[in-house]
Design a protein around this motif. Structure first.
Motif, PDB file in Angstrom:
ATOM      1  N   VAL A  79      64.322  -1.653  49.254  1.00 56.65           N
ATOM      2  CA  VAL A  79      64.510  -2.120  50.622  1.00 56.65           C
ATOM      3  C   VAL A  79      66.005  -2.308  50.839  1.00 56.65           C
ATOM      4  O   VAL A  79      66.679  -2.920  50.016  1.00 56.65           O
ATOM      5  CB  VAL A  79      63.774  -3.461  50.836  1.00 56.65           C
ATOM      6  CG1 VAL A  79      64.081  -4.039  52.207  1.00 56.65           C
ATOM      7  CG2 VAL A  79      62.277  -3.289  50.631  1.00 56.65           C
ATOM      8  N   SER A  80      66.505  -1.784  51.938  1.00 58.16           N
ATOM      9  CA  SER A  80      67.923  -1.949  52.268  1.00 58.16           C
ATOM     10  C   SER A  80      68.074  -2.931  53.422  1.00 58.16           C
ATOM     11  O   SER A  80      67.369  -2.836  54.425  1.00 58.16           O
ATOM     12  CB  SER A  80      68.544  -0.608  52.676  1.00 58.16           C
ATOM     13  OG  SER A  80      68.514   0.308  51.602  1.00 58.16           O
ATOM     14  N   VAL A  81      69.006  -3.851  53.257  1.00 55.23           N
ATOM     15  CA  VAL A  81      69.352  -4.811  54.304  1.00 55.23           C
ATOM     16  C   VAL A  81      70.831  -4.605  54.596  1.00 55.23           C
ATOM     17  O   VAL A  81      71.659  -4.667  53.684  1.00 55.23           O
ATOM     18  CB  VAL A  81      69.101  -6.263  53.848  1.00 55.23           C
ATOM     19  CG1 VAL A  81      69.592  -7.251  54.897  1.00 55.23           C
ATOM     20  CG2 VAL A  81      67.629  -6.477  53.550  1.00 55.23           C
ATOM     21  N   VAL A  82      71.147  -4.347  55.862  1.00 56.87           N
ATOM     22  CA  VAL A  82      72.528  -4.066  56.244  1.00 56.87           C
ATOM     23  C   VAL A  82      72.996  -5.086  57.271  1.00 56.87           C
ATOM     24  O   VAL A  82      72.412  -5.207  58.350  1.00 56.87           O
ATOM     25  CB  VAL A  82      72.682  -2.636  56.824  1.00 56.87           C
ATOM     26  CG1 VAL A  82      74.141  -2.365  57.176  1.00 56.87           C
ATOM     27  CG2 VAL A  82      72.163  -1.595  55.844  1.00 56.87           C
ATOM     28  N   GLU A  83      74.050  -5.818  56.908  1.00 61.23           N
ATOM     29  CA  GLU A  83      74.705  -6.709  57.855  1.00 61.23           C
ATOM     30  C   GLU A  83      75.862  -5.951  58.508  1.00 61.23           C
ATOM     31  O   GLU A  83      76.536  -5.168  57.852  1.00 61.23           O
ATOM     32  CB  GLU A  83      75.259  -7.940  57.135  1.00 61.23           C
ATOM     33  CG  GLU A  83      74.190  -8.787  56.473  1.00 61.23           C
ATOM     34  CD  GLU A  83      74.754 -10.039  55.826  1.00 61.23           C
ATOM     35  OE1 GLU A  83      75.853 -10.491  56.226  1.00 61.23           O
ATOM     36  OE2 GLU A  83      74.103 -10.567  54.912  1.00 61.23           O
ATOM     37  N   ASP A  92      62.287   0.976  53.359  1.00 62.35           N
ATOM     38  CA  ASP A  92      62.390   0.183  54.569  1.00 62.35           C
ATOM     39  C   ASP A  92      63.844  -0.245  54.759  1.00 62.35           C
ATOM     40  O   ASP A  92      64.550  -0.541  53.785  1.00 62.35           O
ATOM     41  CB  ASP A  92      61.484  -1.053  54.514  1.00 62.35           C
ATOM     42  CG  ASP A  92      60.047  -0.730  54.917  1.00 62.35           C
ATOM     43  OD1 ASP A  92      59.815   0.334  55.528  1.00 62.35           O
ATOM     44  OD2 ASP A  92      59.155  -1.553  54.627  1.00 62.35           O
ATOM     45  N   LEU A  93      64.260  -0.274  56.011  1.00 60.41           N
ATOM     46  CA  LEU A  93      65.630  -0.600  56.364  1.00 60.41           C
ATOM     47  C   LEU A  93      65.627  -1.703  57.408  1.00 60.41           C
ATOM     48  O   LEU A  93      64.998  -1.577  58.451  1.00 60.41           O
ATOM     49  CB  LEU A  93      66.354   0.640  56.910  1.00 60.41           C
ATOM     50  CG  LEU A  93      67.752   0.446  57.481  1.00 60.41           C
ATOM     51  CD1 LEU A  93      68.710  -0.124  56.439  1.00 60.41           C
ATOM     52  CD2 LEU A  93      68.272   1.777  58.021  1.00 60.41           C
ATOM     53  N   ILE A  94      66.352  -2.785  57.098  1.00 60.88           N
ATOM     54  CA  ILE A  94      66.481  -3.910  58.013  1.00 60.88           C
ATOM     55  C   ILE A  94      67.958  -4.087  58.332  1.00 60.88           C
ATOM     56  O   ILE A  94      68.789  -4.204  57.431  1.00 60.88           O
ATOM     57  CB  ILE A  94      65.911  -5.198  57.402  1.00 60.88           C
ATOM     58  CG1 ILE A  94      64.423  -5.007  57.115  1.00 60.88           C
ATOM     59  CG2 ILE A  94      66.144  -6.392  58.324  1.00 60.88           C
ATOM     60  CD1 ILE A  94      63.787  -6.121  56.337  1.00 60.88           C
ATOM     61  N   LEU A  95      68.270  -4.094  59.628  1.00 62.64           N
ATOM     62  CA  LEU A  95      69.628  -4.342  60.082  1.00 62.64           C
ATOM     63  C   LEU A  95      69.687  -5.783  60.575  1.00 62.64           C
ATOM     64  O   LEU A  95      68.862  -6.188  61.391  1.00 62.64           O
ATOM     65  CB  LEU A  95      70.009  -3.396  61.221  1.00 62.64           C
ATOM     66  CG  LEU A  95      69.760  -1.903  61.014  1.00 62.64           C
ATOM     67  CD1 LEU A  95      70.263  -1.121  62.227  1.00 62.64           C
ATOM     68  CD2 LEU A  95      70.407  -1.410  59.736  1.00 62.64           C
ATOM     69  N   GLU A 132      71.534   7.451  49.968  1.00 63.92           N
ATOM     70  CA  GLU A 132      70.816   7.339  48.698  1.00 63.92           C
ATOM     71  C   GLU A 132      70.069   6.016  48.613  1.00 63.92           C
ATOM     72  O   GLU A 132      68.968   5.945  48.070  1.00 63.92           O
ATOM     73  CB  GLU A 132      71.781   7.496  47.528  1.00 63.92           C
ATOM     74  CG  GLU A 132      72.336   8.909  47.419  1.00 63.92           C
ATOM     75  CD  GLU A 132      73.335   9.058  46.301  1.00 63.92           C
ATOM     76  OE1 GLU A 132      73.234   8.312  45.301  1.00 63.92           O
ATOM     77  OE2 GLU A 132      74.219   9.925  46.426  1.00 63.92           O
ATOM     78  N   TYR A 133      70.659   4.967  49.145  1.00 60.81           N
ATOM     79  CA  TYR A 133      69.967   3.675  49.202  1.00 60.81           C
ATOM     80  C   TYR A 133      68.828   3.736  50.213  1.00 60.81           C
ATOM     81  O   TYR A 133      67.701   3.335  49.923  1.00 60.81           O
ATOM     82  CB  TYR A 133      70.935   2.555  49.599  1.00 60.81           C
ATOM     83  CG  TYR A 133      71.910   2.179  48.524  1.00 60.81           C
ATOM     84  CD1 TYR A 133      71.531   1.358  47.464  1.00 60.81           C
ATOM     85  CD2 TYR A 133      73.223   2.633  48.566  1.00 60.81           C
ATOM     86  CE1 TYR A 133      72.426   1.004  46.470  1.00 60.81           C
ATOM     87  CE2 TYR A 133      74.130   2.279  47.574  1.00 60.81           C
ATOM     88  CZ  TYR A 133      73.727   1.462  46.531  1.00 60.81           C
ATOM     89  OH  TYR A 133      74.613   1.117  45.551  1.00 60.81           O
ATOM     90  N   PHE A 134      69.113   4.250  51.410  1.00 62.37           N
ATOM     91  CA  PHE A 134      68.121   4.288  52.475  1.00 62.37           C
ATOM     92  C   PHE A 134      66.912   5.142  52.098  1.00 62.37           C
ATOM     93  O   PHE A 134      65.799   4.864  52.540  1.00 62.37           O
ATOM     94  CB  PHE A 134      68.728   4.824  53.773  1.00 62.37           C
ATOM     95  CG  PHE A 134      69.868   4.007  54.322  1.00 62.37           C
ATOM     96  CD1 PHE A 134      70.010   2.655  54.021  1.00 62.37           C
ATOM     97  CD2 PHE A 134      70.805   4.588  55.144  1.00 62.37           C
ATOM     98  CE1 PHE A 134      71.064   1.899  54.530  1.00 62.37           C
ATOM     99  CE2 PHE A 134      71.859   3.850  55.676  1.00 62.37           C
ATOM    100  CZ  PHE A 134      71.989   2.506  55.360  1.00 62.37           C
TER     101      PHE A 134
END
Length: 155
Positions: free
Chosen positions: A100-104, A26-29, A93-95
């Motif tokens: 879970v990846s959180v990107v600011e 899961d990816l949250i921006l 690789e993280y995604f």
């Protein structure tokens, strides 16, 4: 979906509820001005994932990894990549990994992002320094379902 939270605690509680429904990849921006509450939101996610480690902004390290919970949490702050360099970080690789990846500040790496994610914009209230409006925008079926499930948790 728009939600208004009264303070940092409510921001964290909302993130905690979301975290309980997150899955690997899961990816949250997180979008918002400096001081909007992006790291506060991430702290709530971490707690909801069972991570009791102190979550700090990764501004100078770019990526902080937390492996102590139900899922790993990869917290990224790509503000410093405004002029490029993201392609050397191996973000895919993280995604595509086990957490879970959180990107600011994801607007600085649009070519590195997959086509599906949950974008959360945090807007400070000019009249009340504690209050925030969170705008949750799902991109893709997975995240549309996630928002529907989250609505059930907060009603």
């Amino acid at each position: 979906m728009k939600l208004v939270v009264k303070n940092a605690l409510e921001t964290q509680l909302l993130a905690e509820k979301l975290a309980k429904r997150l899955k690997p990849q899961d990816l949250i921006l997180l979008t918002g001005d400096l001081g909007a509450g992006k790291t506060t939101f991430t702290k709530g996610l971490a707690y909801g994932l069972g991570i009791m480690h102190n979550v700090k902004s990764p501004t100078f390290t770019l990526i902080r990894e937390y492996h102590q919970g139900r899922l790993p949490l990869y917290h990224m702050d790509v503000y410093r990549l405004e002029n490029g360099g993201a392609e050397d970080l191996g973000l895919e690789e993280y995604f595509n990994g086990d957490g879970v990846s959180v990107v600011e500040w994801a607007q600085f790496i649009p070519s590195e992002l997959p086509s599906t994610y949950l974008e959360i914009t945090i807007v400070k209230d000019n009249a009340n320094d504690e209050r925030r409006t969170l705008i949750l925008e799902p991109k893709g079926d997975r995240y549309e379902r996630l928002i529907e499930e989250l609505k059930q948790d907060i009603v």
